[in-house]
Structure formats: C-alpha cells, structure tokens
Enzyme design. Structure first.
Site: not given
Ligand code: SAH
Length: 225
Positions: A75
C-alpha cells in the site's frame, strides 16, 4: 560512512534507497498530516526498499503503492501511516494483521507493538515476508498461512486488529477476537466504494466511525488454489 548490511541486505542503500530518502518520505508524511511520532519514527527505521523487488527499489520511498506480485500491492506509505496511526492512537501490546503481503506493514507494527501476529493466504508472499523479518532480525512477529476471515483465535484476543485488504463487510470472527478496550482498523466495501472503518470494542459493545477514502485490493475468502 560505514554501511549497514544485514545478511545480504544493504540497509543504508545507495541513492534512492538511502536513510536520507527515508527521511524525505517521513517529511512528506508529516506535511500530509501524519502527526503520530511513533509512526514517523517507524517509517524512518524500516527500510521499505527491502519489501519490494530490487528492480523497483528506487521507487520505494515515493508515496505510491507498488506491485509485489500475485496481483497484490504494497500500500501507499500515506495510507499505511494513516491506518497505523489510527490503530495506535493508544499503544497496543498484541496486534493481529490480516494480509501480510510484502511484510512492510508488519515490520512497522513490530517496531511499535509488543507482539504482532500476521496472516496471509498466498504462500509465496508469506515465505518471502518471513525471509525479510529474519533478515531484519524482527523477533516479535508470528505469521501463518491462512484465511484472514477467520483471524487467529488461538492467539487472541487482540488489543489491535489491522486489516490491509478490503472485505465487503467486517468479518464476524475478527470482531469476536478483538479484546475489550481494543481497536480494529479495516477498509470495507467493493471497487469504487470503500470506507476505512475504525471500530472500538468496549464493555458495552462495538463503536464505529469512518475515516476518509481509501483503496485496497479485496480480502479474498480461502487459501489461494
Ligand atoms: N500489509 C501489506 C499489504 C498487502 S496487500 C503490505 O504492507 O505489503 C493485501 C494482502 O492481503 C495481499 O497480500 C493478499 O494476498 C492478502 N489477503 C487477501 N485476502 C486475504 C485473506 N482472506 N486472508 C489473508 N490474507 C489475505
């Protein structure tokens, strides 16, 4: 100047990945309205360029979201800072993060909270994030492959829960795993209509307010097949 190298990672970096670039990003976050000193210090300390592919590392300290593979993204720093500041308005000792992704947000939380638990559904992303935590000697993070809709009941209740992808509605199990006195920050909604919700749990129940507009990838049910 002595260069800081942790297990193959060049922490000072050169040019666009240096501590100086990090300081410039912190200035920019401050100008954009982030006042939480702990959050600003964590941004100065955690090398974001280590959480993206080397080919785009030179863009790590610009205030933009970047691709991390598997259709996911790290993000935008301002969004991460605003969510973290909202979550940690008062200190939290045990925090659950849903959506480990690159691990950058996790590493920030690890600087600011006693213990961080993080859940990710895409195994290669989780494996890579774990290698980064190890390289940065981040010892207060526990992570698991799983569906974040279920939270991590065995480790709860949590004084803070941060969801970094957007579900259509606030997952019930996450509400249940929020401790009394705790706070959850979660983006809710579909494409084009997302709201960042700040939910406080008290003895009386759950209180909710909304923070200004954000954009997240969807929170997807189940492990990736
Ligand atoms: N906090 C992260 C943001 C990554 S984007 C960072 O700093 O890089 C959001 C993430 O949520 C993705 O990696 C995606 O695979 C994960 N995600 C989506 N649905 C999910 C679920 N049901 N359980 C666990 N992770 C999930």
């Amino acid at each position: 100047m002595r260069r800081a190298v942790v297990k193959g990672y060049d922490l000072d970096g050169i040019g666009m990945t240096s501590a100086r670039s990090r300081a410039r990003l912190v200035d920019q976050l401050e100008r954009s309205g982030i006042v939480h000193q702990g959050v600003l210090e964590a941004f100065a300390a955690v090398p974001r360029h280590i959480f993206v592919e080397e080919a785009i590392a030179h863009r790590a300290y610009q205030d933009e979201a970047l691709p991390i593979g598997h259709g996911q993204s790290i993000s935008r720093p301002f969004t991460v800072a605003a969510m973290t500041a909202a979550l940690l308005e008062t200190p939290k000792d045990s925090v659950l993060e849903v959506g480990t992704g690159s691990g950058f947000q996790t590493a920030l939380l690890a600087q600011l909270c006693g213990q961080v638990f993080t859940v990710e559904r895409i195994k290669p992303l989780l494996d890579q994030a774990r290698r980064r935590f190890e390289a940065l000697k981040t010892h207060n993070v526990s992570s698991k492959l799983g569906d974040g809709y279920n939270g991590w009941a065995e480790q709860g209740p949590f004084s803070g829960i941060l969801v970094t992808a957007a579900p259509r509605a606030v997952p019930q199990m996450l509400l249940e795993q929020l401790d009394i006195g705790g706070r959850m920050v979660v983006p809710v909604g579909g494409d084009g209509d997302q709201r960042l919700k700040v939910i406080d749990r008290t003895e009386q129940g759950y209180g909710e307010r909304e923070a200004p507009g954000v954009r997240f990838v969807p929170l997807v049910k189940g492990l990736r097949t």
